[in-house]
Design an enzyme around this catalytic site. Structure first.
Site, PDB file in Angstrom:
ATOM      1  N   GLU A  46      27.176  -0.607  53.967  1.00 19.96           N
ATOM      2  CA  GLU A  46      25.708  -0.485  53.279  1.00 19.96           C
ATOM      3  C   GLU A  46      25.910  -0.766  51.693  1.00 19.96           C
ATOM      4  O   GLU A  46      25.105  -1.485  51.182  1.00 19.96           O
ATOM      5  CB  GLU A  46      24.882   0.469  53.819  1.00 19.96           C
ATOM      6  CG  GLU A  46      23.877   0.872  52.855  1.00 19.96           C
ATOM      7  CD  GLU A  46      23.587   2.240  52.996  1.00 19.96           C
ATOM      8  OE1 GLU A  46      22.510   2.811  52.240  1.00 19.96           O
ATOM      9  OE2 GLU A  46      23.798   3.046  53.947  1.00 19.96           O
ATOM     10  N   ASP A  50      24.316  -3.917  49.885  1.00 20.55           N
ATOM     11  CA  ASP A  50      23.393  -3.939  48.951  1.00 20.55           C
ATOM     12  C   ASP A  50      23.524  -4.626  47.788  1.00 20.55           C
ATOM     13  O   ASP A  50      22.662  -5.311  47.250  1.00 20.55           O
ATOM     14  CB  ASP A  50      23.241  -2.526  48.635  1.00 20.55           C
ATOM     15  CG  ASP A  50      22.291  -2.115  47.231  1.00 20.55           C
ATOM     16  OD1 ASP A  50      21.120  -2.434  47.436  1.00 20.55           O
ATOM     17  OD2 ASP A  50      22.659  -1.602  46.262  1.00 20.55           O
ATOM     18  N   GLU A 123      21.496  -3.877  55.457  1.00 23.28           N
ATOM     19  CA  GLU A 123      22.456  -3.985  54.311  1.00 23.28           C
ATOM     20  C   GLU A 123      23.867  -3.856  54.777  1.00 23.28           C
ATOM     21  O   GLU A 123      24.583  -4.665  54.248  1.00 23.28           O
ATOM     22  CB  GLU A 123      22.116  -2.699  53.172  1.00 23.28           C
ATOM     23  CG  GLU A 123      20.863  -3.190  52.437  1.00 23.28           C
ATOM     24  CD  GLU A 123      20.803  -2.036  51.425  1.00 23.28           C
ATOM     25  OE1 GLU A 123      19.765  -2.146  50.568  1.00 23.28           O
ATOM     26  OE2 GLU A 123      21.387  -0.745  51.337  1.00 23.28           O
TER      27      GLU A 123
END
Length: 230
Positions: A46, A50, A123
């Protein structure tokens, strides 16, 4: 990787390393119940996803809107990478049915917590695609599933956060700046819930709740926009 064949078809990408995709779908709660699981949870993916998502969106906006001021580009980017939109996309590609969750989390559907789990999983999915196949397949996914919504966002002024949008409308219609007032705090220090009221002059327009004062204000502003049909 037959159990994820449908998902891979939906995202139009076939993983070379099955573990990258599988780990992107593992929530921390699952690991707590299954410590023997051979992969970790998806939080590091994640973190990577991102950053990859933000650079792809930023590069697209930079090249396609050369005359647009930085402030507007920043607002547009924020709208394209926010949790609400990412959770919506996760639902559209049926990511939820593929998640590895604890028994408790699996039952806890349609909550804010599930909303953020879905957004974070998108993400993580982006991060896993990047590690498995590089930037190009991720670009295709981001452009097809996320950046394609930009025209709608601009047309409907969705790039304005609810607080900003409510304030603009209140000033336009009433020539008054709305204000927020704390109504209630509940829960232990590590897991508080805040309730705030949104006011125009002395009139309570809407209430909102959240895990922070800011989140509660945003929730109240969203409720105020719906109530006023703005």
């Amino acid at each position: 990787m037959p159990e994820f064949a449908k998902l891979q078809k939906t995202i139009n990408y076939q993983f070379k390393n099955a573990d990258f995709l599988k780990q992107a779908l593992v929530h921390r709660s699952y690991i707590n119940e299954h410590p023997e699981f051979h992969l970790g949870h998806n939080e590091r993916l994640e973190f990577l996803g991102d950053a990859v998502l933000e650079i792809i969106v930023t590069e697209y906006l930079y090249h396609h809107f050369p005359d647009t001021p930085e402030g507007d580009l920043t607002d547009w980017r924020a709208s394209l990478v926010n949790a609400n939109l990412l959770a919506e996309i996760a639902q559209e590609i049926n990511l939820e049915e593929n998640l590895f969750l604890s028994k408790g989390e699996a039952k806890d559907k349609n909550t804010k917590a599930r909303h953020y789990i879905l957004a974070n999983a998108i993400e993580a999915l982006i991060g896993s695609m990047y590690l498995d196949g590089g930037i190009e397949p991720v670009k295709e996914f981001v452009l097809e599933k996320i950046v394609c919504r930009l025209d709608y966002i601009i047309k409907n002024q969705l790039h304005l956060d609810p607080k900003s949008k409510f304030q603009e409308k209140a000033q336009e219609i009433y020539s008054i700046t709305p204000h927020y007032q704390m109504l209630e705090e509940s829960g232990p220090d590590h897991d508080k819930t805040f309730t705030v009221g949104l006011y125009i002059k002395e009139e309570l327009i809407a209430k909102g709740t959240g895990s922070s004062k800011h989140d509660a204000q945003v929730d109240a502003a969203s409720a105020g926009l719906r109530k006023k049909n703005w």
